[in-house]
Write a protein that holds these residues in place. Structure first.
Motif, mmCIF file in Angstrom:
data_model
loop_
_atom_site.group_PDB
_atom_site.id
_atom_site.type_symbol
_atom_site.label_atom_id
_atom_site.label_comp_id
_atom_site.label_asym_id
_atom_site.label_seq_id
_atom_site.Cartn_x
_atom_site.Cartn_y
_atom_site.Cartn_z
ATOM 1 N N GLU A 44 0.951 -1.245 -0.101
ATOM 2 C CA GLU A 44 -0.023 0.044 0.072
ATOM 3 C C GLU A 44 0.756 1.144 -0.071
ATOM 4 O OE1 GLU A 44 -3.925 1.954 2.306
ATOM 5 O OE2 GLU A 44 -2.879 -0.045 2.899
ATOM 6 N N GLU A 45 1.958 1.271 0.704
ATOM 7 C CA GLU A 45 2.832 2.552 0.705
ATOM 8 C C GLU A 45 3.490 2.603 -0.629
ATOM 9 O OE1 GLU A 45 6.988 3.906 2.764
ATOM 10 O OE2 GLU A 45 5.803 2.410 3.796
ATOM 11 N N LYS A 46 3.744 1.689 -1.425
ATOM 12 C CA LYS A 46 4.358 1.861 -2.540
ATOM 13 C C LYS A 46 3.287 2.053 -3.637
ATOM 14 C CE LYS A 46 7.558 -0.258 -6.040
ATOM 15 N NZ LYS A 46 8.361 -1.517 -6.152
ATOM 16 N N PHE A 47 1.860 1.551 -3.870
ATOM 17 C CA PHE A 47 1.375 1.469 -5.026
ATOM 18 C C PHE A 47 -0.073 2.373 -4.657
ATOM 19 C CE2 PHE A 47 3.779 -1.977 -5.980
ATOM 20 C CZ PHE A 47 4.263 -1.741 -7.387
ATOM 21 N N GLY A 48 -0.210 2.737 -3.276
ATOM 22 C CA GLY A 48 -1.409 3.470 -2.850
ATOM 23 C C GLY A 48 -2.790 2.617 -2.644
ATOM 24 N N VAL A 49 -2.611 1.195 -2.812
ATOM 25 C CA VAL A 49 -3.896 0.671 -2.519
ATOM 26 C C VAL A 49 -3.568 -0.617 -1.707
ATOM 27 C CG1 VAL A 49 -5.037 1.037 -4.824
ATOM 28 C CG2 VAL A 49 -3.543 -0.944 -4.599
ATOM 29 N N PRO A 50 -4.286 -1.155 -0.586
ATOM 30 C CA PRO A 50 -4.054 -2.217 0.290
ATOM 31 C C PRO A 50 -3.787 -3.436 -0.483
ATOM 32 C CG PRO A 50 -6.253 -1.634 0.335
ATOM 33 C CD PRO A 50 -5.563 -0.602 -0.573
ATOM 34 N N CYS A 51 -3.103 -4.581 0.274
ATOM 35 C CA CYS A 51 -3.034 -5.701 -0.513
ATOM 36 C C CYS A 51 -3.234 -6.822 0.659
ATOM 37 C CB CYS A 51 -1.635 -6.086 -0.944
ATOM 38 S SG CYS A 51 -0.953 -7.548 -1.672
ATOM 39 N N ALA A 52 -4.078 -7.626 0.632
ATOM 40 C CA ALA A 52 -4.207 -8.541 1.601
ATOM 41 C C ALA A 52 -3.083 -9.634 1.505
ATOM 42 C CB ALA A 52 -5.543 -9.596 1.116
ATOM 43 N N GLY A 60 -3.346 -18.929 -19.196
ATOM 44 C CA GLY A 60 -2.988 -19.643 -20.603
ATOM 45 C C GLY A 60 -1.719 -18.929 -21.254
ATOM 46 N N LEU A 61 -1.552 -19.164 -22.530
ATOM 47 C CA LEU A 61 -0.456 -18.431 -22.998
ATOM 48 C C LEU A 61 -0.733 -18.091 -24.412
ATOM 49 C CD1 LEU A 61 2.036 -21.830 -22.408
ATOM 50 C CD2 LEU A 61 2.154 -19.646 -21.414
ATOM 51 N N SER A 62 -1.929 -18.046 -24.866
ATOM 52 C CA SER A 62 -2.168 -17.355 -26.249
ATOM 53 C C SER A 62 -1.783 -15.934 -26.432
ATOM 54 C CB SER A 62 -3.634 -17.886 -26.624
ATOM 55 O OG SER A 62 -3.882 -19.106 -26.625
ATOM 56 N N ASP A 63 -2.207 -15.235 -25.284
ATOM 57 C CA ASP A 63 -2.029 -13.817 -25.261
ATOM 58 C C ASP A 63 -0.324 -13.419 -25.457
ATOM 59 O OD1 ASP A 63 -4.325 -13.016 -25.402
ATOM 60 O OD2 ASP A 63 -4.668 -12.130 -23.321
ATOM 61 N N VAL A 64 0.328 -14.221 -24.540
ATOM 62 C CA VAL A 64 1.824 -14.096 -24.543
ATOM 63 C C VAL A 64 2.418 -14.255 -26.037
ATOM 64 C CG1 VAL A 64 4.114 -15.132 -23.476
ATOM 65 C CG2 VAL A 64 1.814 -15.098 -22.306
ATOM 66 N N PHE A 65 2.161 -15.636 -26.497
ATOM 67 C CA PHE A 65 2.471 -15.734 -27.857
ATOM 68 C C PHE A 65 2.081 -14.683 -28.887
ATOM 69 C CE2 PHE A 65 3.149 -20.271 -26.383
ATOM 70 C CZ PHE A 65 4.539 -20.105 -26.562
ATOM 71 N N GLY A 66 0.918 -14.205 -28.943
ATOM 72 C CA GLY A 66 -0.034 -13.373 -29.691
ATOM 73 C C GLY A 66 0.501 -12.004 -29.512
ATOM 74 N N LEU A 67 1.321 -11.566 -28.560
ATOM 75 C CA LEU A 67 1.464 -10.256 -28.237
ATOM 76 C C LEU A 67 0.489 -9.062 -27.846
ATOM 77 C CD1 LEU A 67 4.037 -9.559 -31.408
ATOM 78 C CD2 LEU A 67 4.567 -10.626 -28.970
ATOM 79 N N VAL A 68 -0.506 -9.842 -27.036
ATOM 80 C CA VAL A 68 -1.702 -9.245 -26.394
ATOM 81 C C VAL A 68 -1.435 -8.917 -25.130
ATOM 82 C CG1 VAL A 68 -4.194 -9.264 -26.213
ATOM 83 C CG2 VAL A 68 -2.976 -10.050 -28.313
ATOM 84 N N VAL A 69 -1.535 -7.561 -24.611
ATOM 85 C CA VAL A 69 -1.718 -7.283 -23.143
ATOM 86 C C VAL A 69 -2.849 -6.862 -22.695
ATOM 87 C CG1 VAL A 69 -0.514 -5.734 -21.400
ATOM 88 C CG2 VAL A 69 1.081 -6.402 -23.640
ATOM 89 N N ARG A 70 -3.346 -7.625 -21.877
ATOM 90 C CA ARG A 70 -4.798 -7.680 -21.326
ATOM 91 C C ARG A 70 -4.709 -7.237 -19.845
ATOM 92 N NH1 ARG A 70 -8.801 -10.230 -23.924
ATOM 93 N NH2 ARG A 70 -7.158 -11.170 -25.042
ATOM 94 N N PRO A 71 -5.171 -6.055 -19.500
ATOM 95 C CA PRO A 71 -5.351 -5.589 -18.102
ATOM 96 C C PRO A 71 -5.851 -7.022 -17.208
ATOM 97 C CG PRO A 71 -7.379 -4.730 -19.070
ATOM 98 C CD PRO A 71 -6.483 -5.454 -20.143
ATOM 99 N N ASN A 72 -5.597 -6.847 -15.833
ATOM 100 C CA ASN A 72 -5.900 -7.698 -14.860
ATOM 101 C C ASN A 72 -6.374 -6.819 -13.611
ATOM 102 O OD1 ASN A 72 -6.323 -10.126 -13.503
ATOM 103 N ND2 ASN A 72 -4.270 -10.151 -12.749
ATOM 104 N N PRO A 73 -7.316 -6.115 -13.569
ATOM 105 C CA PRO A 73 -7.646 -5.129 -12.389
ATOM 106 C C PRO A 73 -8.092 -5.802 -11.255
ATOM 107 C CG PRO A 73 -9.737 -5.541 -13.850
ATOM 108 C CD PRO A 73 -8.666 -6.209 -14.493
ATOM 109 N N VAL A 74 -7.152 -6.694 -10.533
ATOM 110 C CA VAL A 74 -7.785 -7.542 -9.108
ATOM 111 C C VAL A 74 -7.007 -6.749 -7.941
ATOM 112 C CG1 VAL A 74 -8.178 -9.674 -10.477
ATOM 113 C CG2 VAL A 74 -6.059 -9.043 -9.610
ATOM 114 N N LEU A 75 -5.829 -6.076 -8.322
ATOM 115 C CA LEU A 75 -5.061 -5.578 -7.200
ATOM 116 C C LEU A 75 -4.308 -4.051 -7.533
ATOM 117 C CD1 LEU A 75 -3.910 -5.526 -4.626
ATOM 118 C CD2 LEU A 75 -1.966 -7.265 -5.344
ATOM 119 N N ALA A 76 -3.375 -4.239 -8.703
ATOM 120 C CA ALA A 76 -2.695 -3.275 -9.020
ATOM 121 C C ALA A 76 -3.786 -2.246 -9.777
ATOM 122 C CB ALA A 76 -1.596 -3.784 -10.044
ATOM 123 N N PRO A 77 -3.127 -0.758 -9.544
ATOM 124 C CA PRO A 77 -4.070 0.135 -9.862
ATOM 125 C C PRO A 77 -3.643 0.374 -11.390
ATOM 126 C CG PRO A 77 -2.516 1.157 -8.484
ATOM 127 C CD PRO A 77 -2.083 -0.567 -8.346
#
Length: 202
Positions: free
Chosen positions: A114-122, A158-175
Motif C-alpha cells: 500500500e505504501e508503494k502503490f497506494g492500494v491495500p493488499c491482502a 494460458g499462453l495464447s496472449d503471450v505468444f500473440g503479443l496481446v497485453v490484457r489488463p488484470n484489475p484485481v489489485l494493481a491500480p
C-alpha cells in the motif's frame, strides 16, 4: 511465430520451453535458483513474457529485459531480516550473470504494497496467488525447475496472449496507473504489442 498461440495447450507448453531456452541468462537463473532451494519459488514476470516477445518478433532473446524476478513464499518468518538473508544469498548465487536478479518473499508483500502503490493488499497465500495479482494477465506466468529437471509452468490465463503479443489488463489489485505505466514502457520496446484498455469503472 504468433501462430503458436493457436496451438493446443500441451503444444504451447512445449513451444514455451523451446522459446525460453533461447535466453541463456534465463536458463542460468533457473538453474541457480533451483540450487537455492527456496520454498514455492518461480522465476516470473517480464523476463519470461518479454523473452517470448523478443523471439516472436525476431529480436535477440534478452533484448529490453530489465531484470529477472524470483518469487518465493515463506510465511514462517515475515521479518525483513529473513528476506534480506535470502536476498544476500541470491546475490552470491547470481554473481557473474550479466543481469540483475531480484528475489522477493511474496508472503511479505502486504506489509509494503500500500505504501508503494497506494492500494491495500491482502496477504498472499502462495507464490501462485502473488502471480495472479500482476497488473496484466499476460504477465501472470511463472516457471521453475523441479528436482527431477522437469519444468513447472504456472499460467492461470494460458499462453495464447503471450505468444500473440496481446497485453490484457488484470484489475484485481494493481491500480490503473501501474498498468498504463508498464504498457507505455513496453510499447516503446515492442511496438508490435496490442495493448487493451483498462476496463471502465475499475
Amino acid at each position: 511465430m504468433r501462430a503458436l498461440g493457436r496451438l493446443p495447450l500441451d503444444e504451447q507448453l512445449a513451444a514455451l520451453r523451446t522459446v525460453l531456452s533461447r535466453n541463456d541468462v534465463l536458463l542460468e537463473v533457473l538453474r541457480r535458483t533451483a540450487a537455492l532451494g527456496l520454498p514455492g519459488w518461480y522465476v516470473t514476470a517480464g523476463c519470461l513474457f518479454q523473452t517470448v516477445w523478443n523471439v516472436v518478433t525476431d529480436r535477440p532473446p534478452q533484448a529490453g529485459i530489465k531484470d529477472y524476478d524470483v518469487f518465493y513464499f515463506d510465511d514462517g518468518d515475515l521479518t525483513w531480516a529473513a528476506e534480506d538473508a535470502v536476498i544476500r544469498a541470491g546475490r552470491e548465487a547470481f554473481a557473474g550473470l550479466p543481469a540483475e536478479v531480484e528475489i522477493r518473499n511474496e508472503a511479505r508483500v502486504h506489509l509494503w504494497y500500500e505504501e508503494k502503490f497506494g492500494v491495500p493488499c491482502a496477504p498472499h497465500t502462495s507464490t501462485e496467488a502473488a502471480i495472479d495479482s500482476f497488473a496484466a494477465t499476460t504477465c501472470c506466468l511463472g516457471v521453475r525447475l523441479e528436482p527431477d529437471g522437469r519444468w513447472r509452468v504456472y499460467a492461470p490465463h494460458g499462453l495464447s496472449d503471450v505468444f500473440g503479443l496481446v497485453v490484457r489488463p488484470n484489475p484485481v489489485l494493481a491500480p490503473r496507473a501501474v498498468y498504463e505505466a508498464k504498457t507505455a514502457r513496453w510499447r516503446e520496446q515492442w511496438p508490435e504489442l496490442t495493448v487493451l484498455e483498462w476496463p471502465a469503472g475499475r
